[in-house]
Write a protein that holds these residues in place. Structure first.
Motif, mmCIF file in Angstrom:
data_model
loop_
_atom_site.group_PDB
_atom_site.id
_atom_site.type_symbol
_atom_site.label_atom_id
_atom_site.label_comp_id
_atom_site.label_asym_id
_atom_site.label_seq_id
_atom_site.Cartn_x
_atom_site.Cartn_y
_atom_site.Cartn_z
ATOM 1 N N UNK A 147 72.796 15.917 36.480
ATOM 2 C CA UNK A 147 71.440 16.262 36.908
ATOM 3 C C UNK A 147 70.928 15.261 37.928
ATOM 4 N N UNK A 148 69.922 15.701 38.673
ATOM 5 C CA UNK A 148 69.238 14.793 39.591
ATOM 6 C C UNK A 148 68.500 13.727 38.793
ATOM 7 N N UNK A 149 68.461 12.512 39.278
ATOM 8 C CA UNK A 149 67.747 11.459 38.545
ATOM 9 C C UNK A 149 66.239 11.595 38.705
ATOM 10 N N UNK A 150 65.528 11.362 37.643
ATOM 11 C CA UNK A 150 64.071 11.295 37.686
ATOM 12 C C UNK A 150 63.675 9.845 37.425
ATOM 13 N N UNK A 151 63.155 9.189 38.451
ATOM 14 C CA UNK A 151 62.884 7.754 38.362
ATOM 15 C C UNK A 151 61.924 7.429 37.227
ATOM 16 N N UNK A 184 76.321 3.117 50.106
ATOM 17 C CA UNK A 184 74.907 3.013 49.734
ATOM 18 C C UNK A 184 74.500 3.987 48.632
ATOM 19 N N UNK A 185 75.379 4.915 48.279
ATOM 20 C CA UNK A 185 75.031 5.904 47.256
ATOM 21 C C UNK A 185 75.837 5.645 45.992
ATOM 22 N N UNK A 186 75.221 5.933 44.857
ATOM 23 C CA UNK A 186 75.920 5.747 43.594
ATOM 24 C C UNK A 186 75.591 6.897 42.656
ATOM 25 N N UNK A 187 76.381 6.983 41.603
ATOM 26 C CA UNK A 187 76.193 7.994 40.565
ATOM 27 C C UNK A 187 76.400 7.304 39.232
ATOM 28 N N UNK A 188 75.453 7.438 38.328
ATOM 29 C CA UNK A 188 75.554 6.818 37.007
ATOM 30 C C UNK A 188 76.255 7.772 36.053
ATOM 31 N N UNK A 189 77.336 7.305 35.448
ATOM 32 C CA UNK A 189 78.080 8.121 34.492
ATOM 33 C C UNK A 189 77.870 7.588 33.073
ATOM 34 N N UNK A 190 78.188 8.436 32.097
ATOM 35 C CA UNK A 190 78.150 8.071 30.681
ATOM 36 C C UNK A 190 76.786 7.557 30.231
ATOM 37 N N UNK A 225 70.820 -4.104 44.353
ATOM 38 C CA UNK A 225 71.705 -3.884 45.492
ATOM 39 C C UNK A 225 71.192 -2.782 46.419
ATOM 40 N N UNK A 226 69.975 -2.299 46.148
ATOM 41 C CA UNK A 226 69.336 -1.321 47.034
ATOM 42 C C UNK A 226 70.195 -0.079 47.226
ATOM 43 N N UNK A 227 70.778 0.413 46.139
ATOM 44 C CA UNK A 227 71.566 1.638 46.171
ATOM 45 C C UNK A 227 70.658 2.842 45.959
ATOM 46 N N UNK A 228 71.104 3.996 46.429
ATOM 47 C CA UNK A 228 70.403 5.251 46.166
ATOM 48 C C UNK A 228 71.152 6.005 45.081
ATOM 49 N N UNK A 229 70.453 6.296 44.001
ATOM 50 C CA UNK A 229 71.065 7.003 42.872
ATOM 51 C C UNK A 229 71.023 8.502 43.149
ATOM 52 N N UNK A 230 72.204 9.114 43.335
ATOM 53 C CA UNK A 230 72.267 10.530 43.699
ATOM 54 C C UNK A 230 72.226 11.447 42.484
ATOM 55 N N UNK A 231 73.000 11.114 41.437
ATOM 56 C CA UNK A 231 73.056 11.959 40.249
ATOM 57 C C UNK A 231 73.264 11.095 39.019
ATOM 58 N N UNK A 236 79.716 5.653 44.791
ATOM 59 C CA UNK A 236 80.222 4.710 43.796
ATOM 60 C C UNK A 236 79.755 5.123 42.412
ATOM 61 N N UNK A 237 80.694 5.221 41.466
ATOM 62 C CA UNK A 237 80.355 5.560 40.083
ATOM 63 C C UNK A 237 80.141 4.283 39.283
ATOM 64 N N UNK A 238 79.031 4.237 38.567
ATOM 65 C CA UNK A 238 78.695 3.091 37.724
ATOM 66 C C UNK A 238 78.571 3.560 36.285
#
Length: 751
Positions: free
Chosen positions: A375-379, A334-340, A357-363, A304-306
């Motif tokens: 890029x990979x997310x750095x928490x 369960x997986x998402x990707x943050x855009x913009x 929502x307990x999603x896993x941020x992939x990129x 899912x793109x957010x």
């Protein structure tokens, strides 16, 4: 300056006028709503002094009449019922009534002014400051309240300029964020990946970025692009241009075609990316779109793109609607990707949505360049950036009341914290998973427990060797019929797992020592800690192996000093100070003042008088760090005379003092909780193991331990108990909750 009238559109505007003219110390006399807004009567603070020093008009009238009465006292005496007396009494009563009313209104308006000023100034307590930081960063009130609830006790009273609370807040926020950490694992696994999300979130550009990464790893002839977007003008062309630049094949999938139909068209393409048509989260066709992706035999992994620049309400609705559509198709999202990310003024809304929502941020996508801006997310970096981007709160945001958390959301947050605590405990305490397996074993039959218990209790080749071993007294614990297990400790003197049950050790102290030393063979500075002075055979074995050791001595223990046998308590004035140690005792911070003295050990019956062995007697005087009150003294004997060598041994024995009491408390709770058929040795191993983890967390001084303590105490829901016993109960609750969750999961699987 007398009473002044101020009129504003609202109370805030009127109060602003009061402060501009009369200052912050102005006294508010009255306020009332009017047709034009709010009217306030106020006067300067210094004017009050003038009023009290010079009589008010009413007072002057009263004084004048009083003077007249005095000058004509004869008349007053002879005419007690003259009309002047009732009039004076009435005016005096009116004055008192007006003064009381005026004082009440002044007090009310002072409180109003204080509340107004408190809204303009940051909260002074640490938790309040952190909540304000979160709110200014864009997080919701409920989320800020929930996140700060677990503030460690160590940070409760820090000064506003102390940087540790903000560092803790960043760690807390980062720990709540589930992120992908292995890019290779994502791109290595073959299959079909579909990007879903509303219009305008950047799915097509992100599809091209992912495709480029796949091509870099696997070659253009094994990657394909698929589009389902037949609504937007030019959508095919944009993706086709990317496909031509990458040299990969692109095909279109019509809305009525299942994903399985791609098999014949994409022979040999093991990595396929689907760019789906963008739909509003309120579009009912979302259900049809997800059903098309999941309706075939081939599994499609959805991401899912957010849009990081979206409003929090929009983000929350997007996740809810798309997840509901996935559930209706018997799938998961369960997986998402943050855009913009580069377009977002603040990251708080999208991060809170992912956490809630307990999603896993992939990129994370942060630009238009293909494929660089992915890029990979750095928490930690995301948390720091989210908290660094802050703006002052508006009046509405400051005064908005907190909403009661929704029960489901509260439960979801609790489950997330439990899972996080278990993960951190497994990473921090080697062998913690052994405790988990032992707990699970208690639910099995007695035969299964007997068969599987040895593998859990005995050190194996896979167990990390312990630097030190604390020997338990060879007697039953007080008021108990069980013997305390031997305790492993690490190089810093912190208890660790596994515990070693006494009845499973070799018979005889020398054999037990040899078994322990064999397990410590690869340790650089192993040591042994004894509850009493070991016999000469054990000491000879230790000295021959160059192993450090320390033995507890009682005040009545006799040693030889200057040729005279004396009890250690009689030598107090002869000790030489050698620094101090920080520890905790019965849940309180304690400072141990160290001192040492060279003595000789009395010869055993088999030794000659000349065979006395030199040793050093160590003394620790314990003081309550808060009150300075002396709590007692401890004594030990050791062959080492170097303080730096003895320090970790002394630290270890001090850190382990609460083991027996905590084990007894854990035994009592577990006896009531676990099945009646649980074997006694399994019960003891669990109780002592949980007590050892409690002591480890109680005495560890690093930031990770501080955060973990706060998480566990938050799960317990109280801070009123002693910290060591509170941590023990929190760990027990954690195990019980873990078991309940596993039962719920198994029930769901059975259905």
């Amino acid at each position: 300056m007398g009473v002044m009238r101020f009129t504003g559109a609202n109370s805030r505007d009127a109060m602003r006028q009061v402060r501009e003219v009369l200052g912050d110390d102005a006294l508010i006399l009255a306020n009332r709503p009017t047709d034009d807004g709010v009217e306030i009567l106020a006067m300067a603070d210094d004017a009050v002094g003038n009023l009290t020093s010079s009589p008010a008009p009413s007072s002057r009238v009263a004084s004048s009449r009083s003077a007249t009465a005095e000058s004509g006292n004869e008349t007053a005496r002879t005419e007690p019922h003259s009309p002047a007396a009732p009039e004076a009494n009435e005016e005096s009563a009116d004055l008192r009534s007006m003064s009381a009313r005026l004082l009440s209104e002044m007090q009310d308006m002072r409180a109003l002014l204080a509340r107004e000023q408190s809204r303009r100034h940051p909260e002074t307590d640490c938790a309040g400051r952190l909540r304000r930081i979160l709110r200014e960063a864009g997080f919701s009130h409920d989320f800020a309240q929930e996140l700060v609830t677990g503030l460690p006790r160590e940070l409760d009273k820090t000064a506003p300029d102390d940087e540790r609370p903000l560092a803790w807040l960043q760690r807390q926020l980062a720990s709540q964020l589930s992120v992908g950490t292995d890019e290779d694992a994502f791109f290595q696994a073959p299959g079909i990946t579909a990007l879903v999300g509303p219009t305008g979130v950047g799915k097509t550009t992100t599809t091209a970025k992912l495709a480029a990464r796949y091509v870099e790893r696997h070659g253009a002839d094994r990657v394909a692009l698929v589009t389902t977007d037949s609504f937007r003008i030019g959508a095919h062309e944009q993706l086709r241009i990317y496909a031509e630049l990458l040299g990969i094949r692109m095909v279109a999938l019509d809305p009525d075609q299942p994903v399985d139909s791609l098999a014949t068209r994409l022979m040999g393409r093991r990595w396929v990316i689907i760019d789906t048509v963008g739909m509003s989260q309120r579009d009912q066709r979302i259900v049809e779109q997800i059903a098309q992706l999941q309706g075939g035999r081939v599994k499609v992994h959805m991401v899912l793109l957010l849009n990081a620049a979206s409003q929090p309400e929009t983000l929350n609705e997007v996740v809810q609607r798309y997840r509901a559509a996935a559930t209706s198709a018997n799938s998961r999202l369960d997986r998402c990707l943050v855009s913009k990310q580069d377009e977002a003024c603040r990251l708080a809304p999208v991060l809170e949505t992912i956490i809630r929502h307990n999603l896993t941020l992939s990129f994370v996508s942060h630009g238009q360049r293909v494929p660089e801006d992915l890029s990979l997310p750095d928490a930690a970096s995301l948390a720091a950036r989210a908290l660094a981007t802050r703006s002052p709160l508006t009046e509405n945001a400051e005064s908005a009341p907190a909403r009661s958390p929704i029960a489901g959301r509260q439960l979801l947050g609790q489950g997330r914290r439990i899972a996080l605590s278990l993960t951190r405990l497994r990473a921090r305490v080697p062998g913690f998973n052994t405790l988990e397996r032992a707990w699970d074993l208690s639910a099995t039959s007695t035969v299964e427990q007997q068969d599987n218990l040895p593998s859990l209790l005995e050190p194996s080749s896979h167990t990390t060797p312990a630097t030190g071993l604390l020997w338990a007294p060879r007697r039953a614990a007080s008021r108990s019929d069980w013997r305390l297990p031997d305790l492993c400790v690490d190089a810093e003197g912190l208890p660790r797992l596994p515990v070693r049950l006494q009845h499973r050790q070799p018979a005889g102290d020398l054999e037990r020592l040899k078994a322990a030393l064999a397990h410590q063979a690869n340790e650089s500075s192993p040591f042994q800690l004894f509850p009493t002075l070991p016999g000469s055979t054990i000491r000879d074995e230790l000295d021959g192996s160059s192993i450090q050791w320390l033995a507890r001595a009682q005040p009545a223990t006799r040693v030889i000093h200057q040729g005279e046998s004396r009890s250690v308590s009689r030598l107090a004035s002869l000790f030489d100070g050698c620094g101090h140690l920080d520890t905790r005792l019965r849940g309180k911070a304690v400072k141990a003042s160290l001192a040492k003295l060279r003595v000789s050990l009395p010869p055993s019956k088999r030794d000659s008088a000349e065979a006395c062995q030199y040793a050093h007697l160590w003394q620790a005087t314990l003081y309550d760090e808060e009150s300075g009150r002396q709590l007692g003294k401890r004594y030990w004997l050791s062959p080492s005379e170097e303080t730096h060598s003895a320090r970790p041994l002394l630290q270890a024995v001090l850190n382990s003092e609460g083991l027996e009491q905590l084990t007894r408390e854990a035994m009592s709770t577990l006896t009531a909780w676990l099945p009646a058929g649980t074997r006694a040795e399994l019960l003891l191993a669990l109780a002592a193991g949980i007590a050892a983890v409690t002591l480890h967390l109680e005495h560890a001084g690093d930031e990770d331990a501080m955060d973990l303590r706060a998480e566990l105490l938050e799960l317990l829901g109280t801070r009123r108990r002693r910290r060591d016993t509170a941590l023990l109960q929190a760990l027990l609750q954690l195990f019980a909750t873990r078991e309940a969750i596993r039962h719920i999961q198994s029930s769901g699987d059975a259905q």
